[in-house]
Design a protein around this motif. Structure first.
Motif: not given
Lengths: 273, 273
Positions: A97, A99, A103-104, A106-107, A110, B60-63, B94-95
């Motif tokens: 991953r 971003d 956004t990072s 959020m990853y 996850a 955005n996939t992270a979210f 958006d991955a």
């Protein structure tokens, strides 16, 4: 898991093997397909058969996402199974991953919080603020791509920039990032001589090394040039172990393959420490 | 969706707006949290209120991943809702994926087949064989990071390599990849002058442009330097539109913000075509 705990596991198990759980439904034993969650059942069987021989498991998220919600459930069950039954195992979400900052974050949530992996792989292209949100997690590890083992590695990673190859610049720059002690790096095994140069830049960081075996890399050479005073290597093998057989005896054959690698690692550790 | 169909939608709607669906539970109207799937309900409301003003949505996939299986379900429901009710919308996952060949194939399956997005964003660091598996899908589009809008863009993307900045090398090299006509690129809006140089390398490719508005980029400048003969731009706005209000009136406020951007785009299109 702390880096020190990982090192202790390596010493205890005499192994620095990481097993990649890249589960493809077309490649696993056909009798598993009758079960409700074939991917998880396959992983569980592989884990039961090999957990004493390796220090790490690395599910590659692509192989789970390809099956949608069902696949994500299999991934969650797999990581939960490892964490509950083998908390001493260092878990890697191979997700690559990266971003912008929020956004990072959020990853990172996850993989470090929701799924509770010990580490995640990330890509460096977007720079510092795309990686630091991962580094902010205590006792979690961020494994950044440096030099990969595929053909395309030579498209950009080895381009000359500032008088050195891009992957070396990536290594050097990242040392200055906040909490960089939580960084590890992906370095492919296809050209073992590269490790000498890499160790000049990051003498002790752990390296996750794909490409030994199937992709042509040599374990002896990687250790000769890449091993640090704390071992500092996690050697990944995926297909050679998990798909050693696709018959009823697949766990036994996977174990036999893992033993071969583990024995070779034990010999190397004996000769070095 | 073909590129030609996307261009027709831009002409029809007089808009090249992409709305980013980066849904954070801490930022959406609190009354939605009582519903079973707040993320999907938020997206549905935003889509209902804005679909005539934009040509694209970009979750955005992270979210979604940050909320585990529940989040992945919200993502699936969102893309299904768009595909069923607004098949004319160009959808972007958006991955920012990218891995060795067989792994990238699995990611491509995840986003193009399982979820049925029109496009996915990818990272270039691992080179040709990490991107070509995405390009192999007909009428699907692969949007590769070139020059991003974050601070970290200047860590590696703008390093001099072979006498040119890395992001330019990425653009040039990628033109030679198989099915490169399926490539689009992410180019941040923070420095509009960059677009002049970029258009010399890729005169007609579509560019997905984040960073207008919240991150300081200017729409007029981006269009002045970046617009191609086929428009060739998708301008993304996320927070400025979807979080225009977090009260009961959030859809109305989101629509008002989208109208502002759409009107500005209509003026620009009028003056150019």
């Amino acid at each position: 898991m702390t880096t020190q705990q990982l090192i202790e596991q390596i010493q205890l198990k005499k192994s620095f093997l990481c097993i990649g759980l890249d589960v493809d439904l077309t490649k696993i034993p056909q009798h598993l397909l009758e079960l409700e969650d074939p991917i998880f059942e396959f992983n569980k069987a592989i884990i039961d058969a090999t957990h004493d021989l390796c220090v790490s498991y690395k599910p590659n998220t692509a192989f789970y996402e390809a099956y949608g919600i069902k696949g994500w459930k299999s991934l969650q069950k797999t990581i939960n199974y490892i964490n509950e039954n083998h908390p001493e195992i260092f878990t890697i979400a191979d997700a690559k991953r990266g971003d912008i900052g929020n956004t990072s974050s959020m990853y990172a949530k996850a993989f470090f919080e929701d799924l509770n992996f010990d580490s995640v792989t990330v890509a460096p292209y977007m720079g510092k603020d795309s990686v630091e949100p991962f580094l902010a997690f205590e006792n979690k590890h961020t494994i950044m791509l440096a030099l990969t083992s595929n053909e395309g590695a030579f498209d950009f990673q080895t381009l000359e920039t500032n008088g050195k190859e891009l992957y070396k610049q990536v290594l050097e720059t990242s040392k200055g990032w906040k909490n960089s002690e939580n960084l590890m790096y992906v370095v492919g095994a296809t050209k073992a001589e590269y490790f000498t140069e890499i160790r000049k830049i990051i003498p002790t960081s752990f390296l996750l090394v794909p490409g030994v075996g199937a992709q042509g890399g040599n374990l002896q050479d990687v250790c000769k040039y890449g091993m640090s005073e704390n071992v500092g290597l996690l050697i990944n093998s995926s297909r050679a172990i998990i798909y050693a057989s696709n018959g009823e005896n697949f766990t036994q054959k996977a174990r036999e393959e893992a033993i071969k690698v583990k024995n070779e690692m034990e010999e190397i550790l004996k000769s070095r420490f």
